[in-house]
Design a protein around this motif. Sequence first.
Motif, PDB file in Angstrom:
ATOM      1  N   VAL A  80      -6.214  -4.022  -2.817  1.00  0.00           N
ATOM      2  CA  VAL A  80      -4.914  -3.648  -3.373  1.00  0.00           C
ATOM      3  C   VAL A  80      -4.593  -4.540  -4.563  1.00  0.00           C
ATOM      4  O   VAL A  80      -4.654  -5.766  -4.457  1.00  0.00           O
ATOM      5  CB  VAL A  80      -3.795  -3.779  -2.322  1.00  0.00           C
ATOM      6  CG1 VAL A  80      -2.446  -3.413  -2.933  1.00  0.00           C
ATOM      7  CG2 VAL A  80      -4.084  -2.906  -1.113  1.00  0.00           C
ATOM      8  N   ALA A  81      -4.242  -3.938  -5.686  1.00  0.00           N
ATOM      9  CA  ALA A  81      -3.773  -4.688  -6.846  1.00  0.00           C
ATOM     10  C   ALA A  81      -2.278  -4.438  -7.007  1.00  0.00           C
ATOM     11  O   ALA A  81      -1.865  -3.315  -7.327  1.00  0.00           O
ATOM     12  CB  ALA A  81      -4.521  -4.268  -8.108  1.00  0.00           C
ATOM     13  N   LEU A  82      -1.472  -5.465  -6.746  1.00  0.00           N
ATOM     14  CA  LEU A  82      -0.035  -5.369  -6.990  1.00  0.00           C
ATOM     15  C   LEU A  82       0.218  -5.631  -8.464  1.00  0.00           C
ATOM     16  O   LEU A  82      -0.268  -6.629  -9.018  1.00  0.00           O
ATOM     17  CB  LEU A  82       0.732  -6.389  -6.153  1.00  0.00           C
ATOM     18  CG  LEU A  82       0.748  -6.232  -4.637  1.00  0.00           C
ATOM     19  CD1 LEU A  82       1.670  -7.284  -4.028  1.00  0.00           C
ATOM     20  CD2 LEU A  82       1.199  -4.847  -4.234  1.00  0.00           C
ATOM     21  N   ALA A 106       1.603  -7.957   5.540  1.00  0.00           N
ATOM     22  CA  ALA A 106       1.113  -8.423   6.833  1.00  0.00           C
ATOM     23  C   ALA A 106       0.534  -7.278   7.665  1.00  0.00           C
ATOM     24  O   ALA A 106      -0.223  -7.509   8.610  1.00  0.00           O
ATOM     25  CB  ALA A 106       2.247  -9.099   7.607  1.00  0.00           C
ATOM     26  N   ALA A 107       0.866  -6.042   7.301  1.00  0.00           N
ATOM     27  CA  ALA A 107       0.364  -4.880   8.038  1.00  0.00           C
ATOM     28  C   ALA A 107      -1.062  -4.511   7.647  1.00  0.00           C
ATOM     29  O   ALA A 107      -1.690  -3.681   8.306  1.00  0.00           O
ATOM     30  CB  ALA A 107       1.285  -3.684   7.813  1.00  0.00           C
ATOM     31  N   LEU A 108      -1.575  -5.108   6.582  1.00  0.00           N
ATOM     32  CA  LEU A 108      -2.953  -4.838   6.187  1.00  0.00           C
ATOM     33  C   LEU A 108      -3.932  -5.486   7.159  1.00  0.00           C
ATOM     34  O   LEU A 108      -3.593  -6.428   7.869  1.00  0.00           O
ATOM     35  CB  LEU A 108      -3.200  -5.371   4.771  1.00  0.00           C
ATOM     36  CG  LEU A 108      -2.423  -4.682   3.643  1.00  0.00           C
ATOM     37  CD1 LEU A 108      -2.615  -5.434   2.324  1.00  0.00           C
ATOM     38  CD2 LEU A 108      -2.864  -3.228   3.486  1.00  0.00           C
ATOM     39  N   LYS A 109      -5.153  -4.990   7.182  1.00  0.00           N
ATOM     40  CA  LYS A 109      -6.173  -5.567   8.056  1.00  0.00           C
ATOM     41  C   LYS A 109      -6.601  -6.943   7.535  1.00  0.00           C
ATOM     42  O   LYS A 109      -6.475  -7.224   6.333  1.00  0.00           O
ATOM     43  CB  LYS A 109      -7.395  -4.635   8.126  1.00  0.00           C
ATOM     44  CG  LYS A 109      -7.083  -3.241   8.657  1.00  0.00           C
ATOM     45  CD  LYS A 109      -8.345  -2.440   8.924  1.00  0.00           C
ATOM     46  CE  LYS A 109      -9.209  -2.254   7.685  1.00  0.00           C
ATOM     47  NZ  LYS A 109      -8.547  -1.466   6.620  1.00  0.00           N
ATOM     48  N   PRO A 110      -7.124  -7.810   8.402  1.00  0.00           N
ATOM     49  CA  PRO A 110      -7.519  -9.159   7.973  1.00  0.00           C
ATOM     50  C   PRO A 110      -8.514  -9.160   6.812  1.00  0.00           C
ATOM     51  O   PRO A 110      -8.470 -10.054   5.957  1.00  0.00           O
ATOM     52  CB  PRO A 110      -8.142  -9.757   9.239  1.00  0.00           C
ATOM     53  CG  PRO A 110      -7.457  -9.045  10.359  1.00  0.00           C
ATOM     54  CD  PRO A 110      -7.249  -7.645   9.873  1.00  0.00           C
ATOM     55  N   ASP A 111      -9.421  -8.187   6.763  1.00  0.00           N
ATOM     56  CA  ASP A 111     -10.428  -8.155   5.703  1.00  0.00           C
ATOM     57  C   ASP A 111      -9.953  -7.437   4.443  1.00  0.00           C
ATOM     58  O   ASP A 111     -10.672  -7.413   3.442  1.00  0.00           O
ATOM     59  CB  ASP A 111     -11.707  -7.491   6.207  1.00  0.00           C
ATOM     60  CG  ASP A 111     -12.492  -8.394   7.140  1.00  0.00           C
ATOM     61  OD1 ASP A 111     -12.288  -9.630   7.072  1.00  0.00           O
ATOM     62  OD2 ASP A 111     -13.297  -7.881   7.940  1.00  0.00           O
ATOM     63  N   ASP A 112      -8.777  -6.839   4.481  1.00  0.00           N
ATOM     64  CA  ASP A 112      -8.231  -6.227   3.275  1.00  0.00           C
ATOM     65  C   ASP A 112      -7.849  -7.322   2.283  1.00  0.00           C
ATOM     66  O   ASP A 112      -7.420  -8.411   2.676  1.00  0.00           O
ATOM     67  CB  ASP A 112      -6.994  -5.377   3.599  1.00  0.00           C
ATOM     68  CG  ASP A 112      -7.332  -4.147   4.421  1.00  0.00           C
ATOM     69  OD1 ASP A 112      -8.509  -3.734   4.405  1.00  0.00           O
ATOM     70  OD2 ASP A 112      -6.424  -3.591   5.072  1.00  0.00           O
ATOM     71  N   GLN A 113      -7.994  -7.020   0.989  1.00  0.00           N
ATOM     72  CA  GLN A 113      -7.712  -8.014  -0.045  1.00  0.00           C
ATOM     73  C   GLN A 113      -6.609  -7.530  -0.975  1.00  0.00           C
ATOM     74  O   GLN A 113      -6.438  -6.329  -1.182  1.00  0.00           O
ATOM     75  CB  GLN A 113      -8.973  -8.288  -0.872  1.00  0.00           C
ATOM     76  CG  GLN A 113     -10.132  -8.840  -0.077  1.00  0.00           C
ATOM     77  CD  GLN A 113     -11.276  -9.240  -0.984  1.00  0.00           C
ATOM     78  OE1 GLN A 113     -11.472 -10.409  -1.293  1.00  0.00           O
ATOM     79  NE2 GLN A 113     -12.056  -8.266  -1.419  1.00  0.00           N
ATOM     80  N   VAL A 114      -5.895  -8.497  -1.542  1.00  0.00           N
ATOM     81  CA  VAL A 114      -4.801  -8.192  -2.467  1.00  0.00           C
ATOM     82  C   VAL A 114      -4.934  -9.077  -3.700  1.00  0.00           C
ATOM     83  O   VAL A 114      -5.228 -10.268  -3.597  1.00  0.00           O
ATOM     84  CB  VAL A 114      -3.418  -8.424  -1.819  1.00  0.00           C
ATOM     85  CG1 VAL A 114      -2.306  -7.994  -2.773  1.00  0.00           C
ATOM     86  CG2 VAL A 114      -3.302  -7.658  -0.501  1.00  0.00           C
ATOM     87  N   ALA A 115      -4.739  -8.476  -4.878  1.00  0.00           N
ATOM     88  CA  ALA A 115      -4.677  -9.219  -6.134  1.00  0.00           C
ATOM     89  C   ALA A 115      -3.282  -9.040  -6.718  1.00  0.00           C
ATOM     90  O   ALA A 115      -2.577  -8.073  -6.389  1.00  0.00           O
ATOM     91  CB  ALA A 115      -5.732  -8.720  -7.115  1.00  0.00           C
TER      92      ALA A 115
END
Length: 308
Positions: A80-82, A106-115
């Motif tokens: 996910v890119a914010l 916080a609802a994303l999975k542990p391995d999900d990534q955010v930029a």
Amino acid sequence: MKLFEMAFLISVVFQIPVQAQDQDQGTIRVAVNLVLVDATVKTKDGQIMANLKKDDFEVREDGAVQKIDIFSRDELPLDVALVLDLSDSIGPFLGPLRDASMVALAALKPDDQVALFTFSTEAEMRLALTKDKNKIADQIATFDARGATNINDGIFSAAEYLLKAPPLGRRVIILISDDVGTDAGGQGTRDIVTEAIAADTVLYNLKIPGYNPPGTMLHSAMTPGLVNIHKVMEATGGELFDVKEVGNLSSVFSALIQRIKTRYTLGYYTMANGAEGKPHKLDVRLASSFGKKGKDYVILSKNGYYVH
């Protein structure tokens, strides 16, 4: 889905050569082209159609029906890119946005990534993709809002980054803005759509209220070349989530994240072998028993892809 199957799936999604063992010929390379399409399905009244099965879908590439080999919901990793608006009109909303980000991400999975990207007069990457979602919210708390509203470069820079980033899973851009652009930047709507589709990313828009006096609104209306956010969302299969009041920011942001998590993922092996950069049209629909697309139900999905 087993770990090996997931690793193999991710590798073929992005057309990475995979080593396979053959008893007679030793090690061989497997060359496959798997196209993934994320889709949200709604009734004509706007209700999400959950519990659909693989056989309920039909995917067409350049008009030809494809055999769906992959079908899942929220199994592949998510990047996910914010893209956060830091123009003058957003200042009062940064505090509530930080709190809302902590809850929603916080609802994303542990391995999900955010930029994290920001834009005002210029676009800037603040944090590269990370699994530590708290870093995103903490960073938001440090920002000051000032300058123009260059939405064009904000979206484009995020798509450009995702295109170059290591291919690990599904990709989404979330634009957080009041959508009142005042600077067209260096990229137009067509370029932004092309970059987003090339990056295999979907644009979502978390529209928040901003303070825009009449002079700002007039300036926005008179500025040529501002990105047509709706067209980018339509081409990539995204949606608008409109925050009418600041008090609803957390719940609307969380609903957006939940929508991303519950999209259907359809995959098929394409025979397309045209020149790199050639666009191919995609059309996702339901079986004829569900009625007509656009009349009896609505599907939000990307309308094309590029052979890489």
